[in-house]
Design a protein around this motif. Structure first.
Motif, PDB file in Angstrom:
ATOM      1  N   ALA A   1       0.614  -1.344   0.059  1.00 15.30           N
ATOM      2  CA  ALA A   1       0.072  -0.121   0.192  1.00 15.30           C
ATOM      3  C   ALA A   1       0.611   1.156  -0.020  1.00 15.30           C
ATOM      4  O   ALA A   1       0.488   2.578  -0.029  1.00 15.30           O
ATOM      5  N   MET A   2       2.335   0.807  -0.037  1.00 10.11           N
ATOM      6  CA  MET A   2       2.941   2.139   0.268  1.00 10.11           C
ATOM      7  C   MET A   2       3.807   2.662  -1.020  1.00 10.11           C
ATOM      8  O   MET A   2       4.524   3.344  -1.138  1.00 10.11           O
ATOM      9  N   ARG A   3       3.547   1.653  -1.833  1.00  8.09           N
ATOM     10  CA  ARG A   3       3.832   2.026  -3.595  1.00  8.09           C
ATOM     11  C   ARG A   3       3.531   3.754  -4.152  1.00  8.09           C
ATOM     12  O   ARG A   3       2.704   3.551  -3.736  1.00  8.09           O
TER      13      ARG A   3
ATOM     14  N   ARG B   1       1.681  13.145  -2.095  1.00  5.89           N
ATOM     15  CA  ARG B   1       1.294  14.439  -2.268  1.00  5.89           C
ATOM     16  C   ARG B   1       0.345  15.497  -1.522  1.00  5.89           C
ATOM     17  O   ARG B   1       0.182  16.208  -1.203  1.00  5.89           O
ATOM     18  N   ARG B   2      -0.295  14.003  -1.921  1.00  6.18           N
ATOM     19  CA  ARG B   2      -1.665  15.023  -0.527  1.00  6.18           C
ATOM     20  C   ARG B   2      -1.381  14.875   1.043  1.00  6.18           C
ATOM     21  O   ARG B   2      -1.674  15.303   1.969  1.00  6.18           O
ATOM     22  N   PHE B   3      -0.472  13.300   1.629  1.00 10.52           N
ATOM     23  CA  PHE B   3       0.013  13.102   2.721  1.00 10.52           C
ATOM     24  C   PHE B   3       0.830  14.370   3.543  1.00 10.52           C
ATOM     25  O   PHE B   3       0.706  15.039   3.668  1.00 10.52           O
TER      26      PHE B   3
ATOM     27  N   ALA C   1      -4.967  13.902   3.057  1.00  6.17           N
ATOM     28  CA  ALA C   1      -4.796  12.378   2.715  1.00  6.17           C
ATOM     29  C   ALA C   1      -4.103  11.747   3.808  1.00  6.17           C
ATOM     30  O   ALA C   1      -3.220  12.287   3.424  1.00  6.17           O
ATOM     31  N   ALA C   2      -5.200  10.855   4.758  1.00  3.29           N
ATOM     32  CA  ALA C   2      -3.545  10.361   5.646  1.00  3.29           C
ATOM     33  C   ALA C   2      -4.523   8.573   5.306  1.00  3.29           C
ATOM     34  O   ALA C   2      -5.163   8.378   5.977  1.00  3.29           O
ATOM     35  N   PRO C   3      -3.846   7.879   4.638  1.00  2.00           N
ATOM     36  CA  PRO C   3      -4.180   6.715   4.662  1.00  2.00           C
ATOM     37  C   PRO C   3      -3.756   5.487   5.646  1.00  2.00           C
ATOM     38  O   PRO C   3      -3.077   6.198   5.901  1.00  2.00           O
ATOM     39  N   PRO C   4      -5.221   4.328   5.851  1.00  2.00           N
ATOM     40  CA  PRO C   4      -5.387   3.680   7.625  1.00  2.00           C
ATOM     41  C   PRO C   4      -3.309   3.602   7.235  1.00  2.00           C
ATOM     42  O   PRO C   4      -3.416   2.688   8.827  1.00  2.00           O
ATOM     43  N   VAL C   5      -2.767   2.923   6.505  1.00  2.00           N
ATOM     44  CA  VAL C   5      -1.414   1.773   7.091  1.00  2.00           C
ATOM     45  C   VAL C   5      -0.665   2.386   7.406  1.00  2.00           C
ATOM     46  O   VAL C   5       0.243   2.150   7.779  1.00  2.00           O
ATOM     47  N   ILE C   6      -0.508   4.004   7.459  1.00  2.00           N
ATOM     48  CA  ILE C   6       0.392   5.186   8.078  1.00  2.00           C
ATOM     49  C   ILE C   6      -0.419   4.874   9.721  1.00  2.00           C
ATOM     50  O   ILE C   6       1.168   5.835  10.260  1.00  2.00           O
TER      51      ILE C   6
ATOM     52  N   ILE D   1      -7.170  11.230  11.800  1.00  2.00           N
ATOM     53  CA  ILE D   1      -8.104  11.547  12.524  1.00  2.00           C
ATOM     54  C   ILE D   1      -8.841  12.932  12.166  1.00  2.00           C
ATOM     55  O   ILE D   1     -10.327  12.673  11.238  1.00  2.00           O
ATOM     56  N   GLY D   2      -7.984  13.440  10.838  1.00  2.00           N
ATOM     57  CA  GLY D   2      -8.630  15.022  10.584  1.00  2.00           C
ATOM     58  C   GLY D   2      -9.008  14.457   9.163  1.00  2.00           C
ATOM     59  O   GLY D   2      -9.791  14.439   8.803  1.00  2.00           O
ATOM     60  N   CYS D   3      -8.313  13.641   8.704  1.00  2.00           N
ATOM     61  CA  CYS D   3      -8.910  13.535   7.794  1.00  2.00           C
ATOM     62  C   CYS D   3      -9.639  12.426   6.660  1.00  2.00           C
ATOM     63  O   CYS D   3      -9.607  11.213   5.764  1.00  2.00           O
ATOM     64  N   ARG D   4     -10.142  11.597   8.095  1.00  2.00           N
ATOM     65  CA  ARG D   4     -11.370   9.921   7.256  1.00  2.00           C
ATOM     66  C   ARG D   4     -12.469  11.282   7.181  1.00  2.00           C
ATOM     67  O   ARG D   4     -13.209  10.992   6.157  1.00  2.00           O
TER      68      ARG D   4
END
Length: 386
Positions: A21-23, A30-32, A74-79, A269-272
């Motif tokens: 998922a980190m690929r 960029r969004r992260f 964006a902040a994917p759950p994997v982080i 939490i904010g990016c949810r």
């Protein structure tokens, strides 16, 4: 016949999936990065203003505003798991033999917690039905005081609106975490600007970082194998606690690492709310202001009553009962010198009770409703129509 994978095999599969998922082709770097920039700005602003938990609440607030304004965040759950692991190790470092010896004395507070769950669940479900106008299933699983992921999954299975349930629980955590620290800082007259006993990375030996990584990885593995709730927090916390109770080490994670972990948690939490229509989120936030007021009322009332009956510290009970995030409430407990184990244990019990009891109670209510209306009761009561 294909055998189910072993726990170790399942763990390795999830680890490989996490790296995949980190690929660059799948991870929104960029969004992260933009979300992190907002988070750092929020942390610096809150720290400058001496506001509570600056490196969690500042990023949470700015990223929430960014998501609602359709900023590219964006902040994917994997982080989240690695950062949760750090918080778990830090909480485990607060355990000591005297504290563990008092666990058997906590049962009156635990009984009060069970009553608190029933009061919160009943009143908030009624609120979402009567004021929010949600259907019975959506109102029920949105009104449960805990178990965000589980309530979304079970609620959707029973025919509820999964998006509404997810948003209501996310807003519940957001509002409680954004309000309770201010109230505690004002009532207790203490500063939540930095964790109690925090140490700098510059003054800690390299072995402390090795212990941190080892406890974190071992704890995540154990939490996964045992299927613990909030496994990436509880597993490392238990391993770290065992290390400190056994006297193998007295290390503490540095405040730089802890601040970084809080930063990521606040950003996640904010990016949810990213990608959700602002009108939808705004409506649920307004509705959740009422439900959060109900939750905080029962939190204060039950904590005051149990404190009066048992002598437990009221502030510790408020943190133990508050239906916010386990990591967030434990961080506040650490800052106000409350017993972290006491707070964490009651949050674990709350989450466990909600996860185990929510579906059977919902099915029982459905059966009683059918029986009261004179409709035939089948084994699929409470399930959506095919």
């Amino acid at each position: 016949m294909k055998l189910p994978p072993s726990p170790v095999g399942a763990w390795m599969h999830d680890v490989r999936a996490g790296f995949a998922a980190m690929r660059p082709s799948r991870f929104p770097y960029r969004r992260f990065a933009f979300a992190l920039a907002l988070g750092v700005s929020g942390g610096l602003l809150f720290q400058r203003l001496s506001l509570p938990l600056p490196w969690m609440m500042g990023p949470m607030l700015l990223c929430t505003l960014g998501a609602l304004l359709r900023a590219p965040v964006a902040a994917p759950p994997v982080i989240r798991p690695p950062m949760t692991m750090v918080i778990g190790v830090m909480l485990g470092a607060a355990f000591n033999p005297d504290l563990v010896a008092r666990i058997s004395q906590w049962w009156p507070a635990t009984l009060g917690l069970i009553a608190f769950i029933a009061l919160c669940g009943g009143s908030v479900v009624w609120y979402f039905r009567a004021i929010g106008g949600y259907d019975r299933t959506t109102a029920y699983f949105a009104g449960m005081p805990g178990g965000l992921v589980e309530m979304i999954s079970i609620g959707e299975e029973r025919g509820g609106d999964g998006q509404v349930i997810a948003l209501v629980h996310s807003v519940r955590i957001l509002l409680i975490v954004m309000t309770l620290p201010f109230a505690i800082q004002w009532l207790e007259g203490v500063s939540l600007n930095r964790m109690a006993g925090a140490v700098s990375m510059l003054s800690t030996p390299a072995t402390a970082q090795i212990w941190l990584v080892a406890c974190g990885l071992a704890g995540c593995f154990i939490g996964y194998i045992l299927s613990l709730p909030a496994k990436y927090l509880l597993g490392p916390m238990l391993v770290s606690a065992a290390v400190h109770l056994a006297g193998w080490s007295d290390f503490k994670p540095s405040f730089e690492i802890v601040n970084a972990a809080q930063l990521i948690l606040g950003v996640v939490i904010g990016c949810r709310f990213a990608g959700t229509a602002p009108r939808t989120v705004g409506h649920i936030i307004l509705l959740s202001l009422g439900s959060t007021a109900i939750l905080l009322f029962w939190t204060a009332a039950c904590a005051a009553l149990v404190s009066w009956l048992t002598g437990f510290r009221a502030m510790a009970l408020i943190l133990a009962y508050s239906p916010g995030g386990l990591a967030e409430m434990s961080l506040i407990a650490l800052a106000v010198h409350a017993e972290v184990a006491f707070v964490a244990a009651h949050h674990i019990i709350r989450i466990f009770v909600v996860m185990v009891a929510a579906a059977p109670v919902f099915a029982l209510i459905a059966r009683l409703g059918r029986h009261h209306r004179g409709a035939p009761v089948s084994s699929s009561a409470g399930m959506p129509a095919e």
